[in-house]
Design a protein around this motif. Structure first.
Motif, short mmCIF file in Angstrom:
data_model
loop_
_atom_site.label_atom_id
_atom_site.label_comp_id
_atom_site.label_asym_id
_atom_site.label_seq_id
_atom_site.Cartn_x
_atom_site.Cartn_y
_atom_site.Cartn_z
N GLN A 10 69.75 15.99 64.84
CA GLN A 10 71.07 16.65 64.16
C GLN A 10 71.77 17.37 65.98
O GLN A 10 71.12 18.12 66.47
CB GLN A 10 71.10 17.81 63.04
N GLU A 12 73.83 17.97 67.93
CA GLU A 12 75.15 18.48 68.11
C GLU A 12 74.96 20.20 67.84
O GLU A 12 75.48 20.66 68.21
CB GLU A 12 76.02 18.09 66.86
N TYR A 14 72.28 21.56 69.08
CA TYR A 14 71.52 21.94 69.59
C TYR A 14 72.24 21.81 71.48
O TYR A 14 72.12 21.54 72.96
CB TYR A 14 69.96 21.52 70.41
N GLN A 15 73.64 21.04 71.51
CA GLN A 15 73.99 20.14 73.11
C GLN A 15 75.29 21.43 73.07
O GLN A 15 75.60 22.16 72.46
CB GLN A 15 75.53 19.38 72.23
N SER A 16 74.24 21.36 74.59
CA SER A 16 74.79 22.32 75.19
C SER A 16 74.95 23.82 75.02
O SER A 16 75.18 24.93 75.52
CB SER A 16 76.30 22.42 75.87
N ASN A 140 74.13 25.97 68.16
CA ASN A 140 75.60 25.99 67.96
C ASN A 140 76.19 25.85 66.60
O ASN A 140 75.18 25.83 65.30
CB ASN A 140 76.73 25.03 67.94
N ARG A 142 78.23 26.23 63.15
CA ARG A 142 78.72 25.44 62.27
C ARG A 142 80.64 25.71 61.76
O ARG A 142 81.03 26.81 62.06
CB ARG A 142 78.33 25.27 60.43
#
Length: 145
Positions: A10, A12, A14-16, A140, A142
């Protein structure tokens, strides 16, 4: 950390996150500066004589209160991230206090801050030093549609 989203399955979550943490830090620094200036005004400028201590105390209280109240500072909320413990739960008052204390210590010792930044930039979960010690992670939020 089995209760947290896995960075490989998953990503998304941890993205950025490392970049968002930087912008959250800038936002929070501006808020703390503004709050500290208000305290100086309310103390008829007496607070200016103890500015470093005043700024440290205001920042500490701000971080503990906002993290305990919503698992994120106002800056973190602005950029869309929040802190979670090793079980995926929001941080409570005790963990918010510990996280803020760890952050304050790492800011006071530059080498620890550099290590923390490198960990955020290079780690799969973008955890800083305090996060690694406490088992916390910034993810991030949800988006519920």
């Amino acid at each position: 950390m089995t209760h947290l989203p896995h960075p490989d399955h998953q990503p998304e979550f941890y993205q950025s996150v490392a970049v968002k943490r930087f912008f959250a830090w800038v936002f929070d620094t501006c808020v703390i500066l503004f709050l500290s200036l208000i305290v100086v005004l309310l103390t008829a400028f007496v607070g200016a004589f103890v500015w470093p201590i005043l700024y440290l105390v205001v920042g500490f209280v701000y971080r503990v209160a906002t993290i305990a109240g919503g698992s994120a500072t106002w800056g973190m909320r602005f950029v869309g991230i929040e802190l979670r413990d090793a079980y995926g739960s929001r941080l409570d008052g005790g963990l918010a206090l510990a996280h803020t204390a760890g952050y304050t210590i790492s800011m006071a010792i530059p080498v620890l801050q550099v290590v923390s930044i490198l960990m955020m930039l290079l780690g799969a979960r973008a955890q800083g030093l305090t996060d690694a010690v406490l088992g916390t992670v910034a993810i991030n939020r949800r988006v519920y549609a």
